[in-house]
Motif scaffolding. Sequence first.
Motif, mmCIF file in Angstrom:
data_model
loop_
_atom_site.group_PDB
_atom_site.id
_atom_site.type_symbol
_atom_site.label_atom_id
_atom_site.label_comp_id
_atom_site.label_asym_id
_atom_site.label_seq_id
_atom_site.Cartn_x
_atom_site.Cartn_y
_atom_site.Cartn_z
ATOM 1 N N GLY A 1 2.895 7.214 12.824
ATOM 2 C CA GLY A 1 2.786 6.760 11.436
ATOM 3 C C GLY A 1 3.719 7.493 10.506
ATOM 4 O O GLY A 1 3.703 7.270 9.299
ATOM 5 N N ARG A 2 4.536 8.376 11.060
ATOM 6 C CA ARG A 2 5.469 9.163 10.254
ATOM 7 C C ARG A 2 6.903 8.674 10.455
ATOM 8 O O ARG A 2 7.229 8.067 11.469
ATOM 9 C CB ARG A 2 5.367 10.646 10.619
ATOM 10 C CG ARG A 2 4.002 11.255 10.323
ATOM 11 C CD ARG A 2 3.999 12.746 10.614
ATOM 12 N NE ARG A 2 2.703 13.341 10.307
ATOM 13 C CZ ARG A 2 2.445 14.651 10.416
ATOM 14 N NH1 ARG A 2 3.398 15.466 10.864
ATOM 15 N NH2 ARG A 2 1.250 15.103 10.107
ATOM 16 N N THR B 1 0.068 4.327 -0.183
ATOM 17 C CA THR B 1 -0.608 5.568 0.216
ATOM 18 C C THR B 1 -0.145 6.042 1.589
ATOM 19 O O THR B 1 -0.606 7.075 2.074
ATOM 20 C CB THR B 1 -2.136 5.364 0.239
ATOM 21 O OG1 THR B 1 -2.469 4.368 1.215
ATOM 22 C CG2 THR B 1 -2.644 4.935 -1.137
ATOM 23 N N THR B 2 0.756 5.277 2.223
ATOM 24 C CA THR B 2 1.263 5.640 3.545
ATOM 25 C C THR B 2 2.779 5.826 3.471
ATOM 26 O O THR B 2 3.437 5.268 2.576
ATOM 27 C CB THR B 2 0.952 4.545 4.577
ATOM 28 O OG1 THR B 2 1.683 3.350 4.226
ATOM 29 C CG2 THR B 2 -0.539 4.230 4.592
ATOM 30 N N PRO B 3 3.350 6.582 4.406
ATOM 31 C CA PRO B 3 4.809 6.730 4.428
ATOM 32 C C PRO B 3 5.543 5.403 4.549
ATOM 33 O O PRO B 3 6.566 5.193 3.893
ATOM 34 C CB PRO B 3 5.051 7.617 5.660
ATOM 35 C CG PRO B 3 3.794 8.400 5.816
ATOM 36 C CD PRO B 3 2.696 7.460 5.405
ATOM 37 N N CYS C 1 7.196 11.687 1.488
ATOM 38 C CA CYS C 1 7.600 11.778 2.898
ATOM 39 C C CYS C 1 8.382 13.055 3.183
ATOM 40 O O CYS C 1 8.914 13.218 4.289
ATOM 41 C CB CYS C 1 8.431 10.557 3.279
ATOM 42 S SG CYS C 1 7.510 9.006 3.199
ATOM 43 N N ASP D 1 0.855 -1.191 0.000
ATOM 44 C CA ASP D 1 0.000 0.000 0.000
ATOM 45 C C ASP D 1 0.891 1.241 0.000
ATOM 46 O O ASP D 1 1.508 1.579 1.019
ATOM 47 C CB ASP D 1 -0.906 -0.017 1.234
ATOM 48 C CG ASP D 1 -1.809 1.211 1.310
ATOM 49 O OD1 ASP D 1 -1.838 2.004 0.336
ATOM 50 O OD2 ASP D 1 -2.482 1.387 2.349
#
Length: 318
Positions: free
Chosen positions: A234-235, A146-148, A216, A144
Motif C-alpha cells: 500500500g506504499r 487518506t491513503t498514499p 508520502c 479518498d
Amino acid sequence: MTSSLVLRSSLSLPTLVAQAGPRAEMRFLEFFAATIRNPNTRRAYAKAAGDCLAWCLDHGVSDLAEIAPIHIAAWIETLGQSLSPPSVKQRLAAVRHLFDWLVTGQVIATNPAASVRGPAHSARQGKTPVLDAQEARALLDAIDATTPVGLRDRALIGLMIYSFARVGAALAMKREDVFVQGRRLWLRLHEKGGKRHEMPCHHQLDDYLTAYIEGCALSEGRGPLFRTVARGTGRLSDTPLSQSEAHAMVRRRARAAGIETRIGNHSFRATGITTYLKNGGTLENAAAMANHSSTRTTQLYDRRRDEISLAEVERVRI
C-alpha cells in the motif's frame, strides 16, 4: 553504436531490412537512434515502419529497393479503412522520414513515399473528451485522500487540470521539479522538444501537492514524483508511474465518481484550458501556460463551442 545495439534488442527488425544486408540494418537502426529523441515518437514511428514493410512483404515485394509509390499508396488506402485521417497521416510521415534517411544513406535510390499524399484532414476543435467544472470537482472530491494512493492520484489529476500539463510531462517530473519560489510552490515541466516550462501552482494544486509530498514523505532529490504502489504494502515504490497505469487509474476514478464520459489522461489538459477560458482567461495566456508555440494549437483544446451547440439544438421545440 551503443544506441544502435540497444535499439536492436528493443526493435523487431523488419524482414525486408534484414534481407538488405548489414548496411541497411545499421542505417535503419540509426534512424531511430539518431533522429528521434522522444520515446513516444520513436515507438510510434517504429510501429509504422514495421507495419508498412511487413505489408509490402505480404504483397509481393521481395527487396527493399523494389518498394514503389504504388505500394505506399495502397498501404495508406488500406490504413484509411480502419484508422482516422490524423493517424494515417502520422504513419505516412513516419515512413516518409525513414525512406528519406535510407536515401541519404545510399541504401535505396529514391523515396517511394515522397510523392504519396495522405488523406485530407482539417481540425478546428479537438476530439478529446472533456469534463465540465462540476464533474472535475466531483472527480477530485471522490478520491479518498487518506491513503498514499489517493494522495498521489488527486495530486496527479489536479496537476494536469490546473497546470494544463501533458500526462507525459507530469509523469516525467522528479521530486525536485516541485519547488518553492517567492513563498509559492512552483512546477518545472519538461515538455516536448526538450523545452523546460516553469509556472506557479494554483492554490488548490499547491494544497494537493503539499499533502501528497508530506503525506508520502517524498524527500528532495531526483526520484520520480509520481510512483507506483509496491505490491502488498500500500506504499509508494521507487518506480515511476507509466502512462498506461495513469490511464487505468483515471478510468477507475471516473467510474467511482459516477462519471460516464470516457475520459483519458489528455482530458484534463482540455478541461483545464476550457474552464480557464470560460472564466475570462485569454487565448494567448492559455497558450503560454500550456507551453504551446501557437494559439492555433490551444484552440483545439477550447471546447466552449460544445455548450453553444447544445443550447442551439435545444431551440428545436416540437
